[in-house]
Design a protein around this motif. Structure first.
Motif, PDB file in Angstrom:
ATOM      1  N   HIS A  90       0.865  -1.297  -0.015  1.00 56.67           N
ATOM      2  CA  HIS A  90      -0.008   0.132  -0.068  1.00 56.67           C
ATOM      3  C   HIS A  90       0.811   1.092  -0.212  1.00 56.67           C
ATOM      4  CE1 HIS A  90       1.178   0.702   4.182  1.00 56.67           C
ATOM      5  NE2 HIS A  90       0.412   1.944   4.079  1.00 56.67           N
ATOM      6  N   GLU A  92       0.042   5.901   0.534  1.00 58.87           N
ATOM      7  CA  GLU A  92      -0.792   6.905   0.613  1.00 58.87           C
ATOM      8  C   GLU A  92      -0.164   8.122  -0.072  1.00 58.87           C
ATOM      9  OE1 GLU A  92      -3.388   9.344   3.592  1.00 58.87           O
ATOM     10  OE2 GLU A  92      -1.690   8.424   4.677  1.00 58.87           O
ATOM     11  N   ALA A 126      -2.272  -1.054  -3.468  1.00 55.53           N
ATOM     12  CA  ALA A 126      -3.266  -0.009  -3.145  1.00 55.53           C
ATOM     13  C   ALA A 126      -2.654   1.459  -3.055  1.00 55.53           C
ATOM     14  CB  ALA A 126      -4.133  -0.699  -1.806  1.00 55.53           C
ATOM     15  N   TRP A 127      -3.296   2.258  -3.820  1.00 57.68           N
ATOM     16  CA  TRP A 127      -2.632   3.407  -3.661  1.00 57.68           C
ATOM     17  C   TRP A 127      -3.958   4.305  -3.270  1.00 57.68           C
ATOM     18  CZ3 TRP A 127      -0.623   6.879  -8.136  1.00 57.68           C
ATOM     19  CH2 TRP A 127       0.259   7.919  -7.779  1.00 57.68           C
ATOM     20  N   TRP A 166      -6.614   1.564   6.691  1.00 57.36           N
ATOM     21  CA  TRP A 166      -5.202   2.361   6.667  1.00 57.36           C
ATOM     22  C   TRP A 166      -5.213   3.487   7.597  1.00 57.36           C
ATOM     23  CZ3 TRP A 166      -1.418  -1.000   5.681  1.00 57.36           C
ATOM     24  CH2 TRP A 166      -1.588  -1.988   4.603  1.00 57.36           C
ATOM     25  N   TYR A 179      -8.933   6.360  -4.555  1.00 59.73           N
ATOM     26  CA  TYR A 179      -7.904   5.211  -4.605  1.00 59.73           C
ATOM     27  C   TYR A 179      -7.769   4.501  -5.889  1.00 59.73           C
ATOM     28  CZ  TYR A 179     -12.076   2.152  -4.132  1.00 59.73           C
ATOM     29  OH  TYR A 179     -13.359   1.688  -4.441  1.00 59.73           O
ATOM     30  N   ARG A 181      -5.437   0.788  -8.030  1.00 58.63           N
ATOM     31  CA  ARG A 181      -4.295  -0.109  -8.031  1.00 58.63           C
ATOM     32  C   ARG A 181      -3.344   0.290  -9.288  1.00 58.63           C
ATOM     33  NH1 ARG A 181      -4.465  -6.566  -8.203  1.00 58.63           N
ATOM     34  NH2 ARG A 181      -2.269  -7.064  -8.028  1.00 58.63           N
TER      35      ARG A 181
END
Length: 193
Positions: A90, A92, A126-127, A166, A179, A181
């Protein structure tokens, strides 16, 4: 336009200064020093003009929840949130800023594309990020959609990504979350595990 990584404390100081100029109320330590890379695993992309003045920057990194779990594990404490198995899956998007004199020239898009490529190469699945209520939510909503992010309605919470939450409950509700991918194309859902 040439994009490089902010890899030294001096470069990161410039990034911090740009972020502080663009955003009101930003913390003095929003950009981690190199010594804390083990906790945050940041990617900090920067664009400088011909005179070496920083004109745009973006930072993506582990969340505070994940960084706290890394720190706890170094102290021999258990991973109570269960995020360590997914720690490098992940990221952020914490901050993205373009100096007023360079807006509208594609710098923000170039930084996003650069970060996304690096995250995809690292295997990040996951971004995500958010836009706070004090920013131009209308234009930023369009910006992130144009870059293939799923953009949630105002004040809707971020769903679990990779089967984990998160952010802790003490985070003030942002205007909206987004969000995707990395490298998966537009609007592909982030898998559950």
């Amino acid at each position: 336009m040439r994009i490089t990584w902010a890899e030294t404390d001096a470069e990161r100081g410039d990034v911090q200064e740009l972020f502080s100029h663009v955003f009101t109320g930003i913390e003095d330590n929003a950009v981690p020093l190199v010594a804390y890379d083990y906790m945050y695993a940041p990617l900090i992309a920067q664009i400088r003009d011909d005179g070496d003045r920083l004109v745009a920057a973006a930072m993506t990194c582990r969340t505070q929840v994940a960084a706290g779990s890394v720190l706890a594990s170094r102290q021999g404490l258990p991973d109570r949130l269960g995020v360590l198995p997914l720690i490098d899956k992940h990221s952020e998007l914490d901050l993205l800023a373009v100096d007023d004199s360079h807006r509208g020239l594609g710098y923000g898009s170039a930084l996003l594309d650069h970060l996304e490529s690096a995250l995809a190469a690292r295997g990040v699945r996951a971004w995500f990020g958010n836009v706070t209520v004090n920013l131009d939510a209308v234009s930023l909503r369009m910006f992130y959609r144009r870059h293939g992010f799923t953009v949630l309605p105002d004040f809707e919470p971020l769903p679990p990504l990779l089967g984990r939450k998160w952010h802790g409950p003490n985070l003030a509700a942002p205007q909206f979350w987004f969000y995707k991918r990395p490298g998966a194309g537009p609007r592909v859902p982030v898998d559950a595990a």
